[in-house]
Scaffold this motif. Sequence first.
Motif, PDB file in Angstrom:
ATOM      1  N   ARG A 107      -7.302   6.206  10.714  1.00  0.00           N
ATOM      2  CA  ARG A 107      -7.667   6.409   9.304  1.00  0.00           C
ATOM      3  C   ARG A 107      -7.856   5.063   8.614  1.00  0.00           C
ATOM      4  NH1 ARG A 107      -2.871   9.716   7.017  1.00  0.00           N
ATOM      5  NH2 ARG A 107      -1.803   8.453   8.576  1.00  0.00           N
ATOM      6  N   GLU A 108      -8.847   5.018   7.778  1.00  0.00           N
ATOM      7  CA  GLU A 108      -9.224   3.751   7.160  1.00  0.00           C
ATOM      8  C   GLU A 108      -8.140   3.220   6.225  1.00  0.00           C
ATOM      9  OE1 GLU A 108     -12.805   1.804   4.410  1.00  0.00           O
ATOM     10  OE2 GLU A 108     -12.649   3.979   4.680  1.00  0.00           O
ATOM     11  N   ILE A 109      -7.905   1.938   6.326  1.00  0.00           N
ATOM     12  CA  ILE A 109      -7.065   1.205   5.377  1.00  0.00           C
ATOM     13  C   ILE A 109      -7.976   0.192   4.688  1.00  0.00           C
ATOM     14  CG2 ILE A 109      -5.129  -0.382   5.101  1.00  0.00           C
ATOM     15  CD1 ILE A 109      -3.842   0.903   7.544  1.00  0.00           C
ATOM     16  N   GLN A 110      -8.072   0.274   3.397  1.00  0.00           N
ATOM     17  CA  GLN A 110      -8.971  -0.600   2.648  1.00  0.00           C
ATOM     18  C   GLN A 110      -8.325  -1.965   2.408  1.00  0.00           C
ATOM     19  OE1 GLN A 110     -10.258   1.402  -0.902  1.00  0.00           O
ATOM     20  NE2 GLN A 110     -10.840   3.267   0.184  1.00  0.00           N
ATOM     21  N   LEU A 149      -0.321  -2.733   9.365  1.00  0.00           N
ATOM     22  CA  LEU A 149      -1.199  -1.610   9.690  1.00  0.00           C
ATOM     23  C   LEU A 149      -0.406  -0.478  10.353  1.00  0.00           C
ATOM     24  CD1 LEU A 149      -4.274  -3.574  11.123  1.00  0.00           C
ATOM     25  CD2 LEU A 149      -3.873  -2.806   8.775  1.00  0.00           C
ATOM     26  N   SER A 150       0.492  -0.854  11.247  1.00  0.00           N
ATOM     27  CA  SER A 150       1.352   0.153  11.892  1.00  0.00           C
ATOM     28  C   SER A 150       2.229   0.863  10.868  1.00  0.00           C
ATOM     29  CB  SER A 150       2.225  -0.503  12.960  1.00  0.00           C
ATOM     30  OG  SER A 150       1.439  -1.091  13.972  1.00  0.00           O
ATOM     31  N   LEU A 151       2.713   0.101   9.905  1.00  0.00           N
ATOM     32  CA  LEU A 151       3.557   0.683   8.864  1.00  0.00           C
ATOM     33  C   LEU A 151       2.771   1.697   8.024  1.00  0.00           C
ATOM     34  CD1 LEU A 151       6.216   0.664   7.167  1.00  0.00           C
ATOM     35  CD2 LEU A 151       5.153  -1.136   5.801  1.00  0.00           C
ATOM     36  N   LEU A 152       1.586   1.330   7.596  1.00  0.00           N
ATOM     37  CA  LEU A 152       0.800   2.217   6.744  1.00  0.00           C
ATOM     38  C   LEU A 152       0.282   3.442   7.493  1.00  0.00           C
ATOM     39  CD1 LEU A 152      -1.225  -0.369   4.608  1.00  0.00           C
ATOM     40  CD2 LEU A 152       0.889   0.842   4.034  1.00  0.00           C
ATOM     41  N   ASP A 153       0.210   3.360   8.805  1.00  0.00           N
ATOM     42  CA  ASP A 153      -0.208   4.523   9.597  1.00  0.00           C
ATOM     43  C   ASP A 153       0.858   5.617   9.605  1.00  0.00           C
ATOM     44  OD1 ASP A 153      -2.737   3.756  10.268  1.00  0.00           O
ATOM     45  OD2 ASP A 153      -2.163   2.786  12.143  1.00  0.00           O
ATOM     46  N   THR A 177      -4.357   0.990   0.612  1.00  0.00           N
ATOM     47  CA  THR A 177      -5.110  -0.216   0.259  1.00  0.00           C
ATOM     48  C   THR A 177      -4.186  -1.421   0.340  1.00  0.00           C
ATOM     49  OG1 THR A 177      -6.502   1.063  -1.264  1.00  0.00           O
ATOM     50  CG2 THR A 177      -6.547  -1.338  -1.484  1.00  0.00           C
ATOM     51  N   ILE A 178      -4.696  -2.511   0.896  1.00  0.00           N
ATOM     52  CA  ILE A 178      -3.955  -3.767   0.976  1.00  0.00           C
ATOM     53  C   ILE A 178      -4.660  -4.809   0.112  1.00  0.00           C
ATOM     54  CG2 ILE A 178      -3.191  -5.639   2.475  1.00  0.00           C
ATOM     55  CD1 ILE A 178      -3.110  -3.640   4.776  1.00  0.00           C
ATOM     56  N   HIS A 179      -3.923  -5.399  -0.801  1.00  0.00           N
ATOM     57  CA  HIS A 179      -4.408  -6.548  -1.570  1.00  0.00           C
ATOM     58  C   HIS A 179      -3.743  -7.787  -0.985  1.00  0.00           C
ATOM     59  CE1 HIS A 179      -6.218  -4.344  -5.090  1.00  0.00           C
ATOM     60  NE2 HIS A 179      -5.475  -3.380  -4.551  1.00  0.00           N
ATOM     61  N   SER A 201       9.467   2.261   5.574  1.00  0.00           N
ATOM     62  CA  SER A 201       8.767   3.332   6.281  1.00  0.00           C
ATOM     63  C   SER A 201       8.964   4.670   5.587  1.00  0.00           C
ATOM     64  CB  SER A 201       9.244   3.419   7.733  1.00  0.00           C
ATOM     65  OG  SER A 201       8.928   2.245   8.454  1.00  0.00           O
ATOM     66  N   ASP A 202      10.186   4.924   5.118  1.00  0.00           N
ATOM     67  CA  ASP A 202      10.458   6.167   4.387  1.00  0.00           C
ATOM     68  C   ASP A 202       9.678   6.214   3.074  1.00  0.00           C
ATOM     69  OD1 ASP A 202      12.137   7.103   6.342  1.00  0.00           O
ATOM     70  OD2 ASP A 202      13.978   6.406   5.380  1.00  0.00           O
ATOM     71  N   LEU A 203       9.549   5.066   2.428  1.00  0.00           N
ATOM     72  CA  LEU A 203       8.740   5.018   1.204  1.00  0.00           C
ATOM     73  C   LEU A 203       7.292   5.388   1.511  1.00  0.00           C
ATOM     74  CD1 LEU A 203      10.002   1.782  -0.623  1.00  0.00           C
ATOM     75  CD2 LEU A 203      10.448   4.165  -1.249  1.00  0.00           C
TER      76      LEU A 203
END
Length: 220
Positions: free
Chosen positions: A166-169, A132-136, A145-147, A110-112
């Motif tokens: 906010r969009e996450i690709q 998704l919660s983490l990237l928010d 972006t998630i691969h 999360s800090d990263l």
Amino acid sequence: MILKNGRGQHRKFMPYAFTRNGIGMLSSVLRSETAADVNIRIMRAFTAIPEIVNNNVLMMQRILNIEQHQTETDEKVNHIITTIEKRLPEQQSEQVFATGCVWDAWAYVSDLVRSAKQRIVLIDNFVDDRVLSLLDKRVDNVEATIHSRYYDPFLTDLKKHNEQYREIQFVQLPQKNHDRFLIIDDDVYLLGASVKDMGVGMCAVTKMKVSPEVILQLLK
């Protein structure tokens, strides 16, 4: 009061005006009710002028004092923030989490995410709504972006998420990858486990020297 006797009507002439003493002298000459009423009003105006000036001076002094206090407060706040930032522990480039340390692992990643200034790229075969919660947690104006592999339930979650936040690709991985990577701006971190499972078993996070472009190129 300006006398309009030809002088004072044009800019090249200086106007005539009564002083307070002049009004006092005029009151001894003019006897009409109108003249007396005007004289009283003018005298009241002259009497009020010093009070108005003094009040304005006091008001300006108060404003200057407020501005001075605000400047001192801003300097103190900036000093406190700088001191706190200096005392914060630096993010370790290598970290190992023992089995069961799910919170420590989650907090570290999360800090990263919060440290990103431009972009976040997660390369992970298995993701879910927890990712998704983490990237928010990222700051504004940071792209995410998630691969990953194609999974209907996750894509449904992603669609609902992007309708509100906010969009996450999402980018479909062309093949299955053994390792997981997290790109934060220009740094690449090798993840020993999927983000959603970090800390469940012993795992490590290692900052690599390879550039993000090399990793992204190998995905194609």
